[in-house]
Every structure is written in C-alpha cells, then in structure tokens.
Design an enzyme around this catalytic site. Structure first.
Site, PDB file in Angstrom:
ATOM      1  N   LEU A  44       0.815  -1.215   0.000  1.00 25.30           N
ATOM      2  CA  LEU A  44       0.000   0.000   0.000  1.00 25.30           C
ATOM      3  C   LEU A  44       0.852   1.269   0.000  1.00 25.30           C
ATOM      4  O   LEU A  44       1.862   1.354   0.702  1.00 25.30           O
ATOM      5  CB  LEU A  44      -0.930  -0.012   1.213  1.00 25.30           C
ATOM      6  N   GLU A 100       0.606   5.875  -0.949  1.00 26.33           N
ATOM      7  CA  GLU A 100      -0.255   7.042  -0.697  1.00 26.33           C
ATOM      8  C   GLU A 100      -1.529   7.017  -1.546  1.00 26.33           C
ATOM      9  O   GLU A 100      -2.567   7.522  -1.129  1.00 26.33           O
ATOM     10  CB  GLU A 100       0.517   8.354  -0.948  1.00 26.33           C
ATOM     11  N   GLY A 101      -1.439   6.442  -2.745  1.00 25.65           N
ATOM     12  CA  GLY A 101      -2.631   6.348  -3.600  1.00 25.65           C
ATOM     13  C   GLY A 101      -3.699   5.491  -2.932  1.00 25.65           C
ATOM     14  O   GLY A 101      -4.879   5.874  -2.854  1.00 25.65           O
ATOM     15  N   HIS A 102      -3.279   4.335  -2.399  1.00 23.48           N
ATOM     16  CA  HIS A 102      -4.235   3.475  -1.681  1.00 23.48           C
ATOM     17  C   HIS A 102      -4.767   4.195  -0.438  1.00 23.48           C
ATOM     18  O   HIS A 102      -5.945   4.085  -0.104  1.00 23.48           O
ATOM     19  CB  HIS A 102      -3.548   2.180  -1.228  1.00 23.48           C
ATOM     20  N   GLN A 147      -4.660 -11.446 -13.965  1.00 20.33           N
ATOM     21  CA  GLN A 147      -4.511 -10.181 -14.700  1.00 20.33           C
ATOM     22  C   GLN A 147      -3.066  -9.930 -15.137  1.00 20.33           C
ATOM     23  O   GLN A 147      -2.759  -8.882 -15.675  1.00 20.33           O
ATOM     24  CB  GLN A 147      -5.059  -9.016 -13.883  1.00 20.33           C
ATOM     25  N   LYS A 157      -5.497   6.751 -11.403  1.00 19.61           N
ATOM     26  CA  LYS A 157      -4.190   6.372 -11.941  1.00 19.61           C
ATOM     27  C   LYS A 157      -4.363   5.245 -12.970  1.00 19.61           C
ATOM     28  O   LYS A 157      -3.726   5.236 -14.009  1.00 19.61           O
ATOM     29  CB  LYS A 157      -3.295   5.934 -10.780  1.00 19.61           C
ATOM     30  N   SER A 204       2.693   4.303  -7.291  1.00 19.50           N
ATOM     31  CA  SER A 204       2.412   2.978  -7.827  1.00 19.50           C
ATOM     32  C   SER A 204       3.260   1.975  -7.054  1.00 19.50           C
ATOM     33  O   SER A 204       4.407   2.271  -6.694  1.00 19.50           O
ATOM     34  CB  SER A 204       2.794   2.931  -9.317  1.00 19.50           C
ATOM     35  N   SER A 205       2.705   0.789  -6.834  1.00  7.43           N
ATOM     36  CA  SER A 205       3.489  -0.249  -6.139  1.00  7.43           C
ATOM     37  C   SER A 205       4.718  -0.606  -6.971  1.00  7.43           C
ATOM     38  O   SER A 205       5.726  -1.055  -6.435  1.00  7.43           O
ATOM     39  CB  SER A 205       2.645  -1.498  -5.910  1.00  7.43           C
TER      40      SER A 205
END
Ligand code: PAF
Length: 283
Positions: A35, A37-39, A63, A151, A187-188
């Site tokens: 996880l 900052e976006g999450h 995926q 994103k 992004s991870s």
C-alpha cells in the site's frame, strides 16, 4: 489492528452481521497490496463515506500475462496491516488463491471493446482478469461503495462499464491520482526503479505539463501534441520504449482535436519497468 480474514465464508458471515444486524454501510477498497499514498487516499475516502471500511489485498494472477511481473510483484502483508491499522481500516481480506479460483473455476468476465484498446492491446487478457476478480470481490464484500484510483483510468472505465451492464448494486467512486511531491504517480511498481530510472520516469509527468503548455499556446492537434510528448520522453536516459501515448475523450474515444476534460494516457518502459499514467486536460 483490523480484523484479518482469509476465507470467503468467514468474511461474508462477519459482514452480513454488520450490514444486516447493525445496519452499517460498507466501503470497499480492492488492492494488490504494498500500500502507498494512492491506496491511502482511497481508504481515507471510504472512511469518510462509510461506517465500515474493508480492504482486500490480493495479487490476482489472472490479470498478469505469462511474461509479466506476477512473481516479483512486491508483497508485504505485515506492512500493509500496519498501514491499515494506522488509517482505521476495519477489515482486511487477504485470501489465498484457492479461495478466489477454486478447482473447477471456469467463468470469466469480458467487458468488450473497452478492454481491447490501449492497455488491452499490450496486455491481452489483462482486463478480463481484472473484471473477473473485481466482480468476485464485489460479490463477496457486497459493499455500498467501492473505490478505484484514476491512476488506472482505463481499469476504472472497465469496472464502471461492468457495474452498469451487469446492474451491480454498488457505487463506484473514482479518486484522483496521488503523486509524489516531484510528480511521479504513486504505484506499487515504483519500487522496481533505480534512482536514475526514477529520475527519467519523471518525464512522464513532465510530458503532461508540456502538453498543457502546448495547448495553452493554442496547439489543439492531438497528433502534434503526442509527437512532442513522445520526443520529450524518449530524450531521457533509461527510457526503453513507449507503448503508447493517446489522447481521448473521458470515455476513451480517440480525439483529433484536444479539448478541456480530455484524457492523455501513456505507457512507457523505463528500464525493465512498465509505467502507466494519465492526465485530465485542464485548459
Ligand atoms: O488496481 C489494482 O490494484 C487491481 O487491478 C485490482 C483492482 C485490485 C484488481 O486486482
């Protein structure tokens, strides 16, 4: 600490009692973990809008293409649990593969058209995997609202289309992309970048600023803007190739003449890392 569930049945029983016996609303944030900052922005939004927030952490194998980064995708449940605790998440669902894809599993969800363009051209089957797992997760959690980051703009559109077409009783809430202070979209996969690659990866964000400047200066031809963005990105070391730079309307229909509210989407390889990003035209 949030409650951690591994099994679909246990999670369902728990959520049923919160929803039915106590009448609580449920917000859901599906993630593949690691996880950032976006999450966190998705979780915070869910906490404001719902009584209970559920986060799923599941690196969905269907995926990823055969030559993609499934095996090395970053995983750290302990760290993710700490983040969830800090943000006041109520429930974490981290299922093993056999809970999501039991033996004999044979149903897939394919959102035609929109799954085949842009990312879909370069990652065949990707959105089938995404739509299938998201539908399953929505069926398990049965949230009032589910949160998706802009994103992954095309993913958001695929999910919105699926929810509309299959009459799913959930509100999809889009949340704006979160960027590092220097503009790199969270992004991870950013952990894959070396320091020098990360510097070159800033060219993605900066190419959006270049596009905005061109538009402000009166340039509206999508072809010209795309070409200048590509030249700019490719002038950076470590940028290996550009899969696409596209300009579309908000529903991902390609545009010749750019207008306010259109989307610029791109996918670029920096070293061995494939990065995607997008931008809403503001001028
Ligand atoms: O955006 C992601 O992290 C994944 O694609 C999702 C929505 C959790 C499905 O695996």
């Amino acid at each position: 600490m949030p409650l951690l569930f591994r099994k679909v049945r246990d999670l369902r029983n728990h959520l049923r009692s919160l929803r039915c016996d106590r009448g609580l609303s449920v917000g859901f944030v599906p993630t593949m973990g690691y996880l950032h900052e976006g999450h966190k922005a998705l979780i915070r939004r869910s906490r404001v809008q719902n009584d209970v927030t559920v986060v799923s952490i599941y690196v969905n194998p269907t995926q990823f293409g055969p030559s993609e980064d499934y095996d090395r995708y970053p995983r750290d449940l302990e760290r993710d649990m700490a983040v969830c605790e800090e943000l006041g998440v109520d429930v974490v669902f981290a299922p093993p593969d056999e809970e999501i894809y039991p033996i004999g599993f044979q149903t897939e969800v394919y959102v035609k058209g929109i799954s085949d363009i842009l990312e879909g051209r370069f990652r065949p089957g990707h959105f089938k995997g995404v739509a299938t797992v998201v539908l399953k997760l929505l069926n398990i959690v049965q949230p009032d609202r589910a949160y998706f980051g802009e994103k992954d703009y095309q993913q958001l559109k695929v999910i919105q289309t699926m929810v509309r077409d299959l009459l799913l009783p959930v509100e999809i809430v889009p949340v704006e992309t979160v960027r590092e202070p220097d503009g790199l979209a969270c992004s991870s996969r950013n952990v894959y970048l070396s320091e020098e690659e990360r510097e070159s990866a800033l060219s993605l964000y900066r190419s959006f600023l270049l596009a905005e400047d061109l538009i402000k200066g009166g340039e509206r031809r999508a072809e010209v803007i795309k070409r200048k963005m590509e030249e700019f990105i490719l002038s950076h070391p470590h940028v290996r190739k550009i899969d696409y730079v596209e300009i579309t309307d908000p529903d991902l229909k390609p545009k010749d003449k750019v207008e306010k509210g259109d989307r610029i989407l791109l996918a670029v390889w920096v070293g061995n890392t494939r990065l995607i990003d997008n931008w809403k035209v503001s001028v």
